[in-house]
Design a protein around this motif. Sequence first.
Motif, short mmCIF file in Angstrom:
data_model
loop_
_atom_site.label_atom_id
_atom_site.label_comp_id
_atom_site.label_asym_id
_atom_site.label_seq_id
_atom_site.Cartn_x
_atom_site.Cartn_y
_atom_site.Cartn_z
N VAL A 1 106.42 4.74 -43.10
CA VAL A 1 105.21 4.17 -43.69
C VAL A 1 103.99 4.82 -43.06
O VAL A 1 103.99 5.19 -41.89
N LEU B 1 103.26 -3.65 -48.23
CA LEU B 1 103.38 -2.30 -48.77
C LEU B 1 102.48 -2.12 -49.98
O LEU B 1 102.30 -3.04 -50.78
N PRO C 1 104.58 3.48 -48.30
CA PRO C 1 105.93 3.88 -47.92
C PRO C 1 106.33 5.24 -48.48
O PRO C 1 105.90 5.64 -49.57
N SER D 1 108.29 -2.95 -38.66
CA SER D 1 108.00 -1.77 -37.85
C SER D 1 107.59 -2.17 -36.44
O SER D 1 107.45 -3.36 -36.13
N ALA E 1 107.76 -4.19 -44.78
CA ALA E 1 108.27 -3.19 -43.84
C ALA E 1 108.21 -3.74 -42.42
O ALA E 1 107.14 -4.12 -41.94
N VAL F 1 112.65 -1.77 -44.67
CA VAL F 1 112.14 -2.66 -45.72
C VAL F 1 113.14 -3.77 -45.99
O VAL F 1 114.33 -3.51 -46.22
#
Length: 357
Positions: free
Chosen positions: A271, A260, A340, A253, A251, A246
């Motif tokens: 997440v 989020l 999350p 990824s 976030a 984060v």
Amino acid sequence: MSSLTVTDVTKSYGATPVLTGVDLHVPEGSFTALLGPSGCGKTTLLRLVAGFDDPDRGTVDVGGRLVAGPGRSVAARRRHIGFVPQEGGLFPHLSVAGNVAFGLPRRQRRDAGRVASLLELVGLDAALAQRSPHQLSGGQQQRVALARALAPAPSLVLLDEPFSSLDASLREETRQAVADALTAAGATAVLVTHDQAEALSMADQVAVLRGGRLVQLADPRTLYRSPQDLDVATFVGESVVLDADVRAGRAHSALGVLDLERTCPDGPVRVLLRPEQLRLGPSAGAGPRARVRGVDFFGHDARVRLELSSGMAFSARLEGWDLPAVGDDVTVGVLGAALPFPGDAVRSGVGRVPAST
């Protein structure tokens, strides 16, 4: 109809704890599902409420009446609770009418009109009244068992995995008929199940048990969209769980930068996405690339099994009318926000996607 309140209920068999400090409130006229894996204590809790066993500690209250607690144990037959067992439990030597009438007070057992109205309530033709249980389908047997349980107008109805032995199409039809009958009767009901779809589609609230503890009690939508932890999340539905980092409220990824559902401090997290949040595009498009490893077609929709270059496998849930082929390369997009959880959240049963840089 009556409410049900279970307070600090604990039960062990020998040295093995089965339930630990369970608190549960079922409002009057509502439908609650007890959901959890085998061995989590669901059926034990139902048996304690029914009066088939006594808690080691805690109390059970039905409609403001204490039926189990310190120095108090009301016999099962005096609790005014209807019970539908897993296999229906019909008496093979009695007709359908005889089984239904068995649940009535003795003075009403010859009332054919009452039996007919109960059969109608559960969606059965009164012409079935003189048949034997073995002449009925499994779904019809379960409806007769419900009619028998509803016959004395109980304050509470308990159902112990009543649809588990039915095939898929019959299960759907039968559980809808049972739900309609319970609503028409205005009954308060508690269902034990390990079938997530059954719990989410039928209940007003779902109580998730894990290891003998009640870990979350919520309405179906809240439970699915805002599970308390990753164990609950991965149990109540298919999931895609990613390692992420984060930064400034978003976030980062392997499936890109994700919004989020709730605020979260900067740092490593895990997440949750649901497979229906994933959208697939042509390989030349923007976004992370994945290869289609399999397609499970269900007609109305399909599960598309995907693999990233990192080797991590996950699934997308798509409408069934326009699907990629096995071996295709696609890009993966995300619809909506991710939920999350702490970076050290339990990883059991879920894949891992390395966080992007």
